[in-house]
Each structure stands twice: as structure tokens, then as C-alpha cells.
Design a protein around this motif. Sequence first.
Motif, PDB file in Angstrom:
ATOM      1  N   MET A  47       0.820  -1.216   0.000  1.00  0.00           N
ATOM      2  CA  MET A  47       0.000   0.000   0.000  1.00  0.00           C
ATOM      3  C   MET A  47       0.857   1.272   0.000  1.00  0.00           C
ATOM      4  O   MET A  47       0.338   2.375  -0.134  1.00  0.00           O
ATOM      5  N   MET A  48       2.176   1.117   0.101  1.00  0.00           N
ATOM      6  CA  MET A  48       3.091   2.259  -0.040  1.00  0.00           C
ATOM      7  C   MET A  48       2.970   2.831  -1.458  1.00  0.00           C
ATOM      8  O   MET A  48       3.233   4.004  -1.684  1.00  0.00           O
ATOM      9  N   SER A  49       2.556   1.987  -2.394  1.00  0.00           N
ATOM     10  CA  SER A  49       2.337   2.421  -3.777  1.00  0.00           C
ATOM     11  C   SER A  49       0.913   2.962  -3.906  1.00  0.00           C
ATOM     12  O   SER A  49      -0.056   2.227  -3.739  1.00  0.00           O
ATOM     13  N   GLU A  50       0.815   4.251  -4.227  1.00  0.00           N
ATOM     14  CA  GLU A  50      -0.510   4.863  -4.402  1.00  0.00           C
ATOM     15  C   GLU A  50      -1.248   4.240  -5.590  1.00  0.00           C
ATOM     16  O   GLU A  50      -2.469   4.132  -5.567  1.00  0.00           O
ATOM     17  N   LEU A  51      -0.516   3.821  -6.630  1.00  0.00           N
ATOM     18  CA  LEU A  51      -1.150   3.174  -7.781  1.00  0.00           C
ATOM     19  C   LEU A  51      -1.812   1.873  -7.351  1.00  0.00           C
ATOM     20  O   LEU A  51      -2.986   1.636  -7.642  1.00  0.00           O
ATOM     21  N   VAL A  52      -1.075   1.031  -6.649  1.00  0.00           N
ATOM     22  CA  VAL A  52      -1.613  -0.261  -6.197  1.00  0.00           C
ATOM     23  C   VAL A  52      -2.770  -0.022  -5.226  1.00  0.00           C
ATOM     24  O   VAL A  52      -3.809  -0.680  -5.313  1.00  0.00           O
ATOM     25  N   LYS A  53      -2.605   0.936  -4.336  1.00  0.00           N
ATOM     26  CA  LYS A  53      -3.659   1.255  -3.360  1.00  0.00           C
ATOM     27  C   LYS A  53      -4.954   1.656  -4.078  1.00  0.00           C
ATOM     28  O   LYS A  53      -6.037   1.167  -3.741  1.00  0.00           O
ATOM     29  N   THR A  54      -4.846   2.510  -5.084  1.00  0.00           N
ATOM     30  CA  THR A  54      -6.015   2.944  -5.847  1.00  0.00           C
ATOM     31  C   THR A  54      -6.649   1.771  -6.587  1.00  0.00           C
ATOM     32  O   THR A  54      -7.882   1.623  -6.597  1.00  0.00           O
ATOM     33  N   MET A  55      -5.828   0.926  -7.194  1.00  0.00           N
ATOM     34  CA  MET A  55      -6.354  -0.234  -7.918  1.00  0.00           C
ATOM     35  C   MET A  55      -7.061  -1.191  -6.961  1.00  0.00           C
ATOM     36  O   MET A  55      -8.132  -1.706  -7.260  1.00  0.00           O
ATOM     37  N   TRP A  56      -6.454  -1.434  -5.788  1.00  0.00           N
ATOM     38  CA  TRP A  56      -7.034  -2.333  -4.790  1.00  0.00           C
ATOM     39  C   TRP A  56      -8.359  -1.785  -4.282  1.00  0.00           C
ATOM     40  O   TRP A  56      -9.342  -2.510  -4.164  1.00  0.00           O
ATOM     41  N   GLU A  57      -8.389  -0.497  -3.966  1.00  0.00           N
ATOM     42  CA  GLU A  57      -9.613   0.101  -3.439  1.00  0.00           C
ATOM     43  C   GLU A  57     -10.717   0.135  -4.482  1.00  0.00           C
ATOM     44  O   GLU A  57     -11.894   0.131  -4.142  1.00  0.00           O
ATOM     45  N   GLY A  58     -10.344   0.126  -5.761  1.00  0.00           N
ATOM     46  CA  GLY A  58     -11.332   0.119  -6.833  1.00  0.00           C
ATOM     47  C   GLY A  58     -11.998  -1.235  -6.993  1.00  0.00           C
ATOM     48  O   GLY A  58     -13.154  -1.320  -7.421  1.00  0.00           O
ATOM     49  N   ASP A  59     -11.267  -2.311  -6.685  1.00  0.00           N
ATOM     50  CA  ASP A  59     -11.818  -3.658  -6.826  1.00  0.00           C
ATOM     51  C   ASP A  59     -11.115  -4.570  -5.829  1.00  0.00           C
ATOM     52  O   ASP A  59     -10.076  -5.152  -6.116  1.00  0.00           O
TER      53      ASP A  59
END
Length: 184
Positions: A47-59
Motif C-alpha cells: 500500500m506504499m504504492s498509491e497506484l496499487v492502493k487505488t487499484m485495490w480500493e477500486g476492486d
Amino acid sequence: MSDESMSKASGKEEIKSLEDDEEEVTVTLTLKSQENEPFNIEKNIVMMSELVKTMWEGDKEELVIPLPHVKSSILKKVIDFMKYHHTNPPKDIEKPLKSANMHEVVSEWDANFVEVDQETLFELILAANYMDIKALLDLTCAKVASMIKGKSPEEVRKRFNIQNDFTPEEEEAVRAENKWAEET
């Protein structure tokens, strides 16, 4: 109340909820590199990666995160960085750099982490930018800054294989406009 639901600690009564007895489930995500190589990593670390965090929170059902712009060899290093800094939060890097020696600017671990060849360093910058990992982007950019700190424009061009496309007149005009930058 039974001993299971109430315990005495420091003379105070504490009531335990059912949630206290449940083990926390560790979610593992799989990052897929440019070569489609899978890398498993705990969600709370990545979750340190904002890209991964956004993708995870999206689905939140999707456990595989494709990273088509990051090579496997670079993703391994990025994961090492996230794992280390998950338990050792990085300190902000003082700007401007006080020294061209990274060991005087950042922690020993970080200084050693960016002791890589120039191509790897630039790939790490691209990956940090793409994955939106601010601490890694700051560190890798600081390394580049340390490489040019105190160098003349000619030395910088040579170091990074940059061709000078200024005419002597244009170069003199740029120097005159930016005289302040050469002052120490």
C-alpha cells in the motif's frame, strides 16, 4: 461473567470483545511485472504504492495487480524497498542536498540501495513514478542530484551522455540568465 470475557489487569476490569480473539487475516496481492512474472506481497506492505492502493480500493476482489511498465528485475528491488520501509519508515530527504555523498544524506540502507548502475537507477525512478511511491522517487532523484552536485555543465553532459546542442551564443545567454545558479 466468565474469565474469558473479563480479566483483571492493573486493578482495572477489561472487557474483551469477540473481535479480540479473531486472528487478523493477511491479504496477499500478486504484482505482475512487464514479463508477466508474479510477485506475492502482503497488501499492507504494498500500500506504499498509491497506484496499487487505488487499484485495490477500486476492486477489492482483484488480488492480481498488473504492472506492465515495470521489469521483473526492477520490481524485485521496488518490493525490497517497500518491505524494508514498511517497518523502517523513511525520513524526509533534506533539500537541497547537503552533500554529494549519499551516506551523509540518507540512512545507510537507503544509500546502499541506490548504489546501482545508472540504467538501473533510471529504471527505479520510472517505476517509482509509475507506481507512485513518493519515498522511492525522492530517494532515487536525490541520488541523481548527488551525481550532479558540484559538477559543471560539461561534466554533467559527459556523465549522462548528453549532447550539447547549444551554439556558443545560446550557451552564453543561458549562463547569463542563470548566473545565480553558479554561485555557491
